[in-house]
Design an enzyme around this catalytic site. Structure first.
Site, PDB file in Angstrom:
ATOM      1  N   TRP A   1      12.075  12.742  -2.340  1.00 29.27           N
ATOM      2  CA  TRP A   1      11.502  13.966  -2.917  1.00 29.27           C
ATOM      3  C   TRP A   1      10.277  14.422  -2.133  1.00 29.27           C
ATOM      4  O   TRP A   1      10.077  15.625  -1.922  1.00 29.27           O
ATOM      5  CB  TRP A   1      11.192  13.756  -4.407  1.00 29.27           C
ATOM      6  CG  TRP A   1      12.446  13.394  -5.144  1.00 29.27           C
ATOM      7  CD1 TRP A   1      12.782  12.168  -5.644  1.00 29.27           C
ATOM      8  CD2 TRP A   1      13.579  14.236  -5.378  1.00 29.27           C
ATOM      9  NE1 TRP A   1      14.037  12.204  -6.186  1.00 29.27           N
ATOM     10  CE2 TRP A   1      14.556  13.444  -6.043  1.00 29.27           C
ATOM     11  CE3 TRP A   1      13.859  15.585  -5.106  1.00 29.27           C
ATOM     12  CZ2 TRP A   1      15.796  13.973  -6.434  1.00 29.27           C
ATOM     13  CZ3 TRP A   1      15.096  16.100  -5.488  1.00 29.27           C
ATOM     14  CH2 TRP A   1      16.045  15.309  -6.144  1.00 29.27           C
TER      15      TRP A   1
ATOM     16  N   ASP B   1       3.647  15.824  -7.558  1.00 28.02           N
ATOM     17  CA  ASP B   1       4.928  15.899  -8.251  1.00 28.02           C
ATOM     18  C   ASP B   1       4.973  14.706  -9.203  1.00 28.02           C
ATOM     19  O   ASP B   1       4.946  13.557  -8.757  1.00 28.02           O
ATOM     20  CB  ASP B   1       6.061  15.827  -7.216  1.00 28.02           C
ATOM     21  CG  ASP B   1       7.444  15.835  -7.858  1.00 28.02           C
ATOM     22  OD1 ASP B   1       7.549  15.867  -9.091  1.00 28.02           O
ATOM     23  OD2 ASP B   1       8.427  15.803  -7.086  1.00 28.02           O
TER      24      ASP B   1
ATOM     25  N   LYS C   1      13.280  14.186 -17.204  1.00 32.52           N
ATOM     26  CA  LYS C   1      13.165  12.734 -17.194  1.00 32.52           C
ATOM     27  C   LYS C   1      12.313  12.244 -18.378  1.00 32.52           C
ATOM     28  O   LYS C   1      12.789  11.495 -19.207  1.00 32.52           O
ATOM     29  CB  LYS C   1      12.606  12.264 -15.857  1.00 32.52           C
ATOM     30  CG  LYS C   1      13.582  12.594 -14.709  1.00 32.52           C
ATOM     31  CD  LYS C   1      12.969  12.480 -13.345  1.00 32.52           C
ATOM     32  CE  LYS C   1      13.811  13.130 -12.265  1.00 32.52           C
ATOM     33  NZ  LYS C   1      15.110  12.532 -12.023  1.00 32.52           N
TER      34      LYS C   1
END
Lengths: 362, 362
Positions: A104, A173, A197
């Site tokens: 990511w 993030d 999540k």
């Protein structure tokens, strides 16, 4: 209706608190007596105003946000943020630092590069397949910001403490660990998280942005890609993802009122992680893939002695109601995601299964 | 659980078919026996594959799409499309035509201009406050595309037939009338729609794009803003808005299997519109705001003799279980949105109320 619920170790979309799902279900045809479903009410109605304002207020309380921070609900997931962050906060002529801790982070770097923005990779753990969080960081004191990924879903690593970046603002993030532990928000100019999540369903992204970043936003970029479009309108320039915001509100209420806040949430997550890592470390059969000091409390990645055994492990577990244990398709192996909504009894059931599986196949 | 449902005339988010809501509710804790909520399953699972593939297949059947068209599920609503369309399909050095029929058309025009793209306004009904669909259109035969808004939610107008643009591809925002009637898709290179009026909840946008447009997409724009990112991955480059796609799938199933297809959907919508417009025209009290030949079958806009009466009308209606009748805040007046999911009995209840209100207050 059936209550045939499995233990869900999916990496995202992932388990949500059963109490939240039951509340959504119970009021699905008639939200608070308004005679409409939550999916049918106007985003300009008092019902939705109450929902989004409560979600913002709970976020402020949970993270101790002062007035410099705006809480925004956006669309496009973290992937859209990868593009919007350099577009909004990194002017040509400036440089930003990125720390590369896996898939990511690399995508965030790529989106800055597509826009021909100047970035530096200030640290990377690529040399050992991202099995650790870098300690040595070569920071540029003049960087427009430092971008990090607080938890790496695929590699199973997590920043236990955050780097000291002096005056350089940190943007993180936090898609896979937001609201899993208390944060010292003074360290961050922005955090963001795809909800699917720890805090809600897919299709809504929470972004918390400090005013000094918002002051940088140029008015030459498309309206929907400007953070100020959302900060100026309580996330309602156009129709927001209402169902997602509603679910987030209920999850935050659950964290505050059922769990008792982020300290207790963190303690519960620590207990789950200790239980699972403790078992793996002592098993002599399962092997964790992340360095001990970099382990994630959200995504526990491990290998078995062979790929064939890993396949059998995932299949046998599913047959017993333990789902989502396959590692990410890019790395293989096994992974148990144990986000906020995963209860200790689910982790214990997993440990029990792992012990049985080892005894039979070890 | 309570079944206290109102007649919902909201402009969007709007009424959804009760059968669809009931199906979502019944399986909300355990989708198809998988032991997880639809909000908890992985987008990489066979369950979600079946959902998105079925939604695409139903869209293809309902609109008679051939292989040149891709069906995509995106985020950010129609507002994000306003920016993405010129970014993807209008190269510098080219020009595109836009037809201005009100607020949403004007926003689409503005987003092209923010990017310094060259566009022409080929027709506009601004001279009479957008009360009609323009007949005289000054088309550029070399335009990269013509952009229209098929139904104007705020002004209550709708294209009854589409203009002949020769070889110039038409791109249409159909947010408020998609799947309300059959379409000759040969006329369109792209149609798109925020789902929250006719086909689903807020937070998902359907886009149907022809290959000749996809061939134009430059690779210099951010990944999440490129249509080819989604067309190459069945809308799953990153996590899609799963709950929204699922709801769309169920709504399309309802259109196909309960209603019987788009011809029957159109007939039902025509009947509702005739009932309501017929009453308004003969009332001598209510006054429609759109020209008769430009009237929308989705959003029926009308005025009462005074603003005070309009306020009382909206409040009295709500007290009787008829919600969402206030006109858009930018134009005032009243508006009844009668999308696909609004049944004829809701329209009849509205007509009955309007007659009573007129008798008491006329």
């Amino acid at each position: 209706m059936t209550q045939n619920r499995i233990h869900n170790f999916n990496a995202g979309p992932a388990a949500l608190p059963l109490e939240v799902l039951e509340e959504i279900q119970a009021s699905f045809l008639d939200y608070k007596g308004c005679g409409m479903s939550i999916t049918e009410i106007s985003h300009r109605s008092k019902w939705f105003d109450d929902i989004i304002n409560d979600a913002v207020a709970r976020t402020r309380r949970l993270l101790g946000l002062d007035d410099r921070y705006q809480v925004l609900f956006l669309q496009g997931g973290a992937s859209m943020q990868f593009a919007m962050i350099p577009m909004n906060f990194l002017a040509h002529g400036q440089s930003a630092d990125y720390i590369n801790t896996g898939t990511w982070s690399a995508k965030a770097i790529k989106e800055a590069q597509i826009q021909n923005k100047t970035i530096r990779v200030a640290a990377s753990s690529e040399d050992r397949n991202f099995a650790y969080i870098p300690k040595a960081i070569d920071l540029d004191a003049d960087a427009a910001y430092v971008h990090i990924t607080s938890n790496n879903t695929i590699k199973g690593t997590q920043w236990a403490a955050f780097p000291d970046t002096g005056k350089v603002p940190i943007i993180s993030d936090m898609s896979s660990d937001i609201m899993s532990r208390p944060l010292d928000m003074d360290r961050f100019a922005m955090i963001y998280a795809g909800a699917q999540k720890n805090i809600g369903p897919a299709g809504v992204c929470m972004a918390i942005v400090r005013q000094d970043l918002l002051d940088r936003v140029p008015d030459t970029i498309p309206t929907m890609l400007r953070y100020t479009t959302f900060s100026g309108k309580n996330s309602m320039y156009n129709t927001p993802p209402c169902f997602g915001v509603y679910t987030i509100q209920l999850v935050l209420k659950w964290i505050e009122e059922t769990i008792g806040g982020l300290e207790k949430m963190a303690a519960a997550n620590r207990e789950k992680g200790d239980r699972l890592y403790g078992f793996i470390d002592n098993s002599g059969f399962y092997q964790g893939t992340a360095d001990a000091d970099s382990r994630s409390l959200m995504n526990v990645t491990f290998r078995l002695p062979s790929e064939d055994l890993e396949k059998k492990f995932v299949a046998d577990a599913l047959a017993l109601g333990l789902g989502g244990l396959k590692g990410h398709r890019s790395v293989g192996g096994c992974r148990a995601s144990i986000y906020n909504a995963t209860r200790i009894d689910a982790v214990q059931a997993l440990v029990d299964f792992m012990k049985n599986f080892m005894d039979k196949n070890g």
